[in-house]
Scaffold this active site. Sequence first.
Site, short mmCIF file in Angstrom:
data_model
loop_
_atom_site.label_atom_id
_atom_site.label_comp_id
_atom_site.label_asym_id
_atom_site.label_seq_id
_atom_site.Cartn_x
_atom_site.Cartn_y
_atom_site.Cartn_z
N GLU A 41 -23.08 -69.37 -113.35
CA GLU A 41 -24.46 -68.99 -113.67
C GLU A 41 -25.12 -70.03 -114.57
O GLU A 41 -26.34 -70.16 -114.58
CB GLU A 41 -24.49 -67.63 -114.38
CG GLU A 41 -24.73 -66.46 -113.44
CD GLU A 41 -25.02 -65.15 -114.17
OE1 GLU A 41 -24.96 -65.09 -115.41
OE2 GLU A 41 -25.28 -64.16 -113.47
N HIS A 52 1.44 -69.98 -102.10
CA HIS A 52 1.94 -69.59 -100.78
C HIS A 52 0.80 -69.24 -99.83
O HIS A 52 1.02 -68.68 -98.77
CB HIS A 52 2.93 -68.43 -100.93
CG HIS A 52 4.11 -68.82 -101.76
ND1 HIS A 52 5.33 -69.19 -101.21
CD2 HIS A 52 4.24 -68.95 -103.11
CE1 HIS A 52 6.16 -69.51 -102.20
NE2 HIS A 52 5.53 -69.38 -103.35
N LYS A 97 -32.17 -59.42 -106.13
CA LYS A 97 -32.68 -58.15 -106.67
C LYS A 97 -34.03 -57.82 -106.05
O LYS A 97 -34.29 -56.69 -105.65
CB LYS A 97 -32.83 -58.24 -108.19
CG LYS A 97 -31.52 -58.17 -108.94
CD LYS A 97 -31.77 -58.03 -110.43
CE LYS A 97 -30.50 -58.28 -111.22
NZ LYS A 97 -30.75 -58.50 -112.63
O1 PA5 Z 1 -25.24 -63.21 -117.43
C1 PA5 Z 1 -26.13 -62.45 -117.12
O2 PA5 Z 1 -27.23 -62.44 -117.70
C2 PA5 Z 1 -25.95 -61.42 -116.02
O3 PA5 Z 1 -24.72 -61.51 -115.40
C3 PA5 Z 1 -26.07 -60.02 -116.60
O4 PA5 Z 1 -25.09 -59.84 -117.58
C4 PA5 Z 1 -25.93 -58.95 -115.53
O5 PA5 Z 1 -26.89 -59.14 -114.51
C5 PA5 Z 1 -26.12 -57.56 -116.13
O6 PA5 Z 1 -27.36 -57.47 -116.75
P1 PA5 Z 1 -27.68 -56.31 -117.76
O7 PA5 Z 1 -26.77 -56.41 -118.91
O8 PA5 Z 1 -29.12 -56.53 -118.12
O9 PA5 Z 1 -27.47 -55.01 -117.02
#
Ligand code: PA5
Length: 445
Positions: free
Chosen positions: A283, A304, A418
Amino acid sequence: MKSSITLNVHGITSFADADKLNALAGEAAVHLRSLRDGTGRGNDFLGWLNLPETARLSTGKIMACANRLRSQAPVTVVIGIGGSYLGAKALIDALSDPFAHPGHRIIFAGHTLSEDYHAALLRHLDGIDYNIVVISKSGTTTEPAIAFRILRNHLSARTGKENVSRYIVAVTDAHRGALHNLAVTEGYETFVIPDDVGGRYSVLTPVGLLPLALAGYDIDEFIRGMQTMAALTRDNDDPSNIALVYAAARNILYGSGYLTEILVSYEPTLAAVAEWWKQLFGESEGKENRGIFPASVSFTTDLHSMGQYIQEGERHFLETVISVTASGSEMRIPVSPDDSDGVGFIAGRKMTEVNERASAATRLAHISGGVPNIVITVPCINEFYLGQLLYFFEISCAVSGYILGVNPFNQPGVESYKKNMFALLGKPGYEKEKERLEKELKVKS
Ligand code: PA5
């Protein structure tokens, strides 16, 4: 003083020029300074940098909450997805005996939309007393919101609507979001995720610390590990700083066509640490059509299966091995009067020694097969060294992202799915998008 994790980049010398590596580690120090000074990209999300010092301020409240929840039920369901669950899972899986019945059991939910998973979870929870810790920074993420609705209905049928709130704790934003509003209305105990800490850098907030304390692990030791690593990496401009060397090594290799980094571990309990690491680097760096693809394997199991590809397939991998020096137990290969199973030549030796020889053998084979190899050595698996390891990766990742030239603290790409999902599910406000996507789906299916 306890030792610390170490980094060995000798296994990349035949793939990367040593002078270039040193020069880039020097440049990386400039990026580290801009991280500390808050002058780099994404500087509104740097709250995690100082968590090793500030996290202690909330441990009293976290421990009190964990003790209360532990005393009222044997199980807690922790609801969250992405950065709101991967850190807690990484730590708890790494520290837990995979076969023991723990004093207090943590079950994760809200990280999938699988109907079967949640139906099975409800069947399992029927007749069990449990708490819910629901974690969402935005408080609006679909997967945990659905799981929370399902579980709080289930729980309140058991406890009675008037009692359910004492079994629920919310970890969310201080002021905004549906979860924050619900927590205020229903009177849940709450913990705050600071505005300037992104999900994947939040393991040292209540997001990671509350589940860790609930599972019975030592959060002070975890924080101490983070603090030790902060002194060695965040506060150290020397080009030999292991976070700078790791960040530089990855970028040099990336520039030479090594597009995939495989995190390797020889301990199955570290599989979830690899999942956390994949989110952190994936990310943070995978944007603007750039970034190493982070993958993971568990050896020797995957030797393996994936071992064949890594040895002889396309040559675009680098490997980063987490090597654990000491095991927490004593297990030797039994001595046997006959050698009908063919393992008599290693009788009496510790399994960790055999695992280490397998690792050394694989390392040499993969290097000669064209796979650059980096080793991170962790003295043993406990809260202190996990704190070091995770903070090491966080600093390395931030610096590596700056070397790459991206903002390591945003995740604009996560929004695309989303938007489409909301449109396809008919969320109000997405009507035009729904029409367009449904047309597109007809053509593509
Ligand atoms: O790193 C990030 O920002 C995302 O992976 C969020 O943690 C994930 O989408 C969950 O978001 P939230 O904590 O707002 O539910």
